[in-house]
Design an enzyme around this catalytic site. Sequence first.
Site, PDB file in Angstrom:
ATOM      1  N   GLY A 104      -4.751   3.116   0.723  1.00  0.00           N
ATOM      2  CA  GLY A 104      -4.674   3.950   1.925  1.00  0.00           C
ATOM      3  C   GLY A 104      -3.853   5.196   1.642  1.00  0.00           C
ATOM      4  N   THR A 105      -2.789   5.019   0.869  1.00  0.00           N
ATOM      5  CA  THR A 105      -1.928   6.159   0.511  1.00  0.00           C
ATOM      6  C   THR A 105      -2.735   7.231  -0.208  1.00  0.00           C
ATOM      7  OG1 THR A 105       0.008   4.737   0.331  1.00  0.00           O
ATOM      8  CG2 THR A 105       0.104   6.828  -0.855  1.00  0.00           C
ATOM      9  N   ASN A 111       2.040   2.532  12.419  1.00  0.00           N
ATOM     10  CA  ASN A 111       2.329   1.259  11.773  1.00  0.00           C
ATOM     11  C   ASN A 111       3.620   0.619  12.254  1.00  0.00           C
ATOM     12  OD1 ASN A 111       2.699   3.784  10.114  1.00  0.00           O
ATOM     13  ND2 ASN A 111       4.238   2.490   9.151  1.00  0.00           N
ATOM     14  N   GLN A 119      -3.920   1.388  10.172  1.00  0.00           N
ATOM     15  CA  GLN A 119      -3.457   0.294  11.038  1.00  0.00           C
ATOM     16  C   GLN A 119      -4.447   0.013  12.167  1.00  0.00           C
ATOM     17  OE1 GLN A 119      -0.867  -1.801  10.867  1.00  0.00           O
ATOM     18  NE2 GLN A 119      -0.006  -0.893   9.037  1.00  0.00           N
ATOM     19  N   GLY A 163      -7.877  -1.566   2.602  1.00  0.00           N
ATOM     20  CA  GLY A 163      -8.368  -2.941   2.636  1.00  0.00           C
ATOM     21  C   GLY A 163      -7.354  -3.984   3.061  1.00  0.00           C
ATOM     22  N   HIS A 164      -6.108  -3.890   2.562  1.00  0.00           N
ATOM     23  CA  HIS A 164      -5.187  -5.011   2.768  1.00  0.00           C
ATOM     24  C   HIS A 164      -4.599  -5.101   4.165  1.00  0.00           C
ATOM     25  CE1 HIS A 164      -1.007  -3.165   2.252  1.00  0.00           C
ATOM     26  NE2 HIS A 164      -1.770  -2.162   1.906  1.00  0.00           N
ATOM     27  N   CYS A 171       7.362  -0.065   3.796  1.00  0.00           N
ATOM     28  CA  CYS A 171       7.725   0.859   2.724  1.00  0.00           C
ATOM     29  C   CYS A 171       9.188   1.288   2.816  1.00  0.00           C
ATOM     30  CB  CYS A 171       6.832   2.095   2.767  1.00  0.00           C
ATOM     31  SG  CYS A 171       5.098   1.701   2.944  1.00  0.00           S
TER      32      CYS A 171
END
Length: 374
Positions: A70-71, A143, A173, A194-195, A319
Amino acid sequence: MPAYLDNAATTPMRPEAVEAMLPFLTDRFGNPSGAHATARDAKKAIEEAREVVAAGVGARPGEVVFTGSGTEADNLAVLGAVAAADGGRVVCSAIEHHAVLHATRAAGGLTAPVGGDGVIDLDAMAEVLDHNVGVVSVMLADNEVGTIQPLADVVALVRERAPDAVLHTDAVQAFAWVDVAALAAPADLVAISGHKFGGPKGVGALVVREGTALRPIIHGGGQERDLRSGTHNVAGIVALAAAVQATVDHRAADVVRVGALRDRLADGLLATVPDTTETGDRRRKIAGNCHLSFGGVESEALLLLLDGAGVAASAGSACTSGAIEASHVLVAMGVPAERALGSLRLSLGVTTTAADVDLALAAVPAAVARLREA
Ligand code: PLP
């Protein structure tokens, strides 16, 4: 059984996604860029995955660019659009994930404020928008607090004030909980990961709508229409698609079931723990987010006690967990520092059970009471 209530950090993989990826870790190991049958098999799997992901996010298959996270999708969106915008300035909301916020800062951009409810302040946004703005990034749901942004209103404003600007939305999110295909439809660029919805870590996608000017940030073999070079993570991409499909198939029911569990958790803690406040406006939040703050308590100590009691939670975004300053999201919402430092994010997911909620309803009041006694 411990209660995993940190689904905004990452989710367990859906069985469908695990099953889908396994053959690509063993027999079907081809590099899709090759010219032989093994390569063609991998290429076919990627193109089938692209169709599934495209349908899930409301795009055409040719508009989906697979990325390594995603980053990376967010960086490609912000930095790639700025590079193509020919001197245009980038503006993002003050509550963006660091993937967007730091990319915006790196490009010399500005942030637009949100109100105390966590919703973008459209009047303030209007003031920073002009013809010099080339890129605008406003996330679909954040998030930390989980606020869903009025993206259609943002897009209408951007089209009026900064008509040439490219609009990116980070739907990382949001995807687990809202119909991204509908809500992100007006955006030019849309990122998912994905995660965050039952797929594997290390794979994401960026929708790049036809006609959107974007330059690559990773150069190499020219994969993904030259927008993201690098050998495809075939297993990850196939599993991402399986997670997209499972999420879309079950989302409406999951939102109802998990939303009810979240409400029971939030209402229970608000009722039993004195001096507790809820962050944001629950009616505008994704179903899995419960964000509270407790007076006279430090989040880090609370997380440790909860961990000992079998409850996995977070004080902010994963993070930045461990940092002692108040999170930029809570600061942007005007949450007083003392409340921000006593905040707790319990994020539910599709595997969350009533027993998980019961455990948290017992463990959180006990941990808060213990810290207040100390
Ligand atoms: N955007 C948001 C809103 C997120 O919550 C996250 C992950 O925490 C990311 C982007 C980054 O995604 P990834 O972990 O795949 O790099």
